[in-house]
Scaffold this active site. Structure first.
Site, PDB file in Angstrom:
ATOM      1  N   ASP A  68      60.880  59.206   6.044  1.00  0.00           N
ATOM      2  CA  ASP A  68      62.289  59.101   5.975  1.00  0.00           C
ATOM      3  C   ASP A  68      62.770  60.356   6.996  1.00  0.00           C
ATOM      4  O   ASP A  68      62.170  61.279   6.877  1.00  0.00           O
ATOM      5  CB  ASP A  68      62.959  59.253   4.369  1.00  0.00           C
ATOM      6  CG  ASP A  68      62.508  58.202   3.469  1.00  0.00           C
ATOM      7  OD1 ASP A  68      62.558  57.013   3.915  1.00  0.00           O
ATOM      8  OD2 ASP A  68      62.081  58.368   2.598  1.00  0.00           O
ATOM      9  N   ASP A  70      66.155  62.594   7.041  1.00  0.00           N
ATOM     10  CA  ASP A  70      67.553  62.994   6.585  1.00  0.00           C
ATOM     11  C   ASP A  70      68.404  63.725   7.559  1.00  0.00           C
ATOM     12  O   ASP A  70      67.511  64.642   8.338  1.00  0.00           O
ATOM     13  CB  ASP A  70      67.412  63.635   5.050  1.00  0.00           C
ATOM     14  CG  ASP A  70      66.911  62.862   4.073  1.00  0.00           C
ATOM     15  OD1 ASP A  70      66.940  61.578   4.068  1.00  0.00           O
ATOM     16  OD2 ASP A  70      66.283  63.241   3.280  1.00  0.00           O
ATOM     17  N   ASP A 137      65.723  73.898  -2.151  1.00  0.00           N
ATOM     18  CA  ASP A 137      64.932  74.085  -3.386  1.00  0.00           C
ATOM     19  C   ASP A 137      63.759  75.180  -2.915  1.00  0.00           C
ATOM     20  O   ASP A 137      63.501  76.225  -3.607  1.00  0.00           O
ATOM     21  CB  ASP A 137      64.564  72.931  -4.033  1.00  0.00           C
ATOM     22  CG  ASP A 137      63.833  71.802  -3.044  1.00  0.00           C
ATOM     23  OD1 ASP A 137      63.609  72.160  -1.749  1.00  0.00           O
ATOM     24  OD2 ASP A 137      63.274  70.774  -3.391  1.00  0.00           O
TER      25      ASP A 137
END
Length: 412
Positions: A68, A70, A137
């Site tokens: 993916d 982003d 994170d």
């Protein structure tokens, strides 16, 4: 390498980011999804900042093909939505935009501020790229790639962590796992898939907060287990979850049997199959992943006296107990049970209203179909079409053959 500076308000220049060129990071624009490039270009042309972020950058730095792509931007979700015909805003606490294309979704997230009060839950404020990087994170997910100039922005010394092979938490450990316990699963998943080492303070924090994982929603945990099975390193990840005390809270029943040789052999075979398929640009179906997950632990008493339908229902019942509280779609579990019956040389008579019959078909998403933009033009009222014709638009062509991507097709 370059250094980005900012004024600290007292007339002094403070370094905030290291900027790496293509010769230093070796990421090529040709590796980026064409529709993600189109989205970034369109945002930048309208005055916004836009970068490829997160796991895609991590995978490309490791020499892997991302699944993916982003995008992070300085524009608000509403501003992004106004730019794209295939955009939909989702989320309640922190709103993001999904750009729908045929067979994929590109997620566009506004830069997030770190000047917040996490303990009071006020952690969904828009900010700058520098703040957004500190809000990620782990350091290995905090890099920003600008395909327009080939520069890689590093605000958190992430490239140094890549060279050392370590995973470091950017959010203070006193509340990062209490704010979102799923980060513990991701940390252990990154450890297995990258081969990096978790820093000692991260390991201690995971062991301390392991029981918090049971506070997460079942849907989120089901999604994480599904990602683990599709990772190509599922056995190592599950063993890490067991080692750090998360597995009994994540899969209470399955965890009791996770050390069996049959479980290890089944998951190891699945991992090898997934890695091999990935090299050939293929994928392994969900039912095959679930099949490898549950088959070693199904036990049938006197199977020779049972009909295929009875074996199917008994296996389905056992599987539900084994994977509880996970809730994969019933039709995927049914297909997995059919694969198990195939191994036994049996086949059941499928019910007309089975979960498999209710499984979603591979219909194109209306927002993501290649002709969506042209359909919008074709559907315009007659008077409006006439007005367009006067302005020089003589004919509406339902198919644009010269476009390289679905996004470019719309622009043309």
């Amino acid at each position: 390498m370059f250094i980005r500076y900012r004024n600290d308000g007292k007339g002094r220049s403070v370094p905030v980011a290291k900027i790496y060129t293509e010769k230093e990071h070796h990421i090529s624009v040709s590796d980026i999804d064409k529709d993600a490039l189109w989205a970034i270009r369109k945002i930048q042309q309208n005055g916004g900042e836009a970068y490829i972020v997160g796991g895609a950058i991590r995978d490309m730095l490791l020499g892997r093909k991302p699944k993916d792509f982003d995008v992070a931007t300085s524009l608000s979700p509403r501003q992004v939505q106004r730019l794209f015909w295939n955009a939909r805003i989702i989320g309640k606490r922190f709103r993001i935009v999904h750009l729908f294309f045929s067979g994929k979704i590109i997620e566009v997230t506004t830069f997030r501020s770190d000047e917040e009060n996490f303990e009071d839950g006020r952690n969904n404020v828009f900010g700058t790229i520098e703040q957004d990087a500190r809000r990620r994170d782990f350091s290995i997910n905090s890099l920003y790639y600008n395909p327009s100039n080939g520069q890689l922005l590093d605000f958190c010394d992430a490239m140094q962590d890549f060279r050392k092979g370590v995973i470091r938490s950017l959010i203070p450990l006193s509340y990062t796992f209490s704010e979102d316990p799923v980060r513990m699963i991701r940390a252990l998943k990154y450890q297995a898939t990258t081969g990096f080492t978790l820093k000692r303070d991260v390991r201690k924090a995971i062991k301390k907060n392991a029981d918090r994982i049971q506070n997460c929603s079942t849907s989120r945990l089901t999604e994480e287990v599904s990602k683990i099975l599709a990772s190509g390193a599922s056995y190592e990840i599950f063993m890490n979850l067991q080692k750090y005390g998360l597995l009994p809270f994540l899969l209470p029943c399955w965890a009791q049997y996770s050390s069996l040789d049959s479980v290890r052999a089944s998951l190891t075979a699945l991992d090898e199959k997934i890695r091999s398929a990935r090299k050939n640009g293929e994928s392994i179906k969900k039912e095959e992943q679930i099949y490898a997950f549950i088959k070693p632990l199904l036990v049938f008493e006197n199977p020779e006296t049972m009909t295929p339908e009875e074996l199917f229902h008994e296996g389905f019942r056992q599987a539900k107990i084994l994977i509880a509280p996970m809730t994969p779609p019933n039709y995927e579990l049914e297909k997995a049970m059919d694969l198990i019956l195939d191994d036994m040389g049996l086949k059941r008579a499928k019910a007309k209203k089975s979960a498999e019959a209710r499984a979603p078909r591979n219909k194109p998403n209306r927002m993501g179909r290649k002709s969506a933009a042209n359909e919008e033009l074709t559907a315009m009222p007659a008077k409006r079409r006439k007005r367009k014709k006067k302005n020089g638009v003589k004919k509406i062509n339902p198919v644009v053959k010269e476009a390289m991507t679905m996004g470019e097709e719309h622009d043309l």
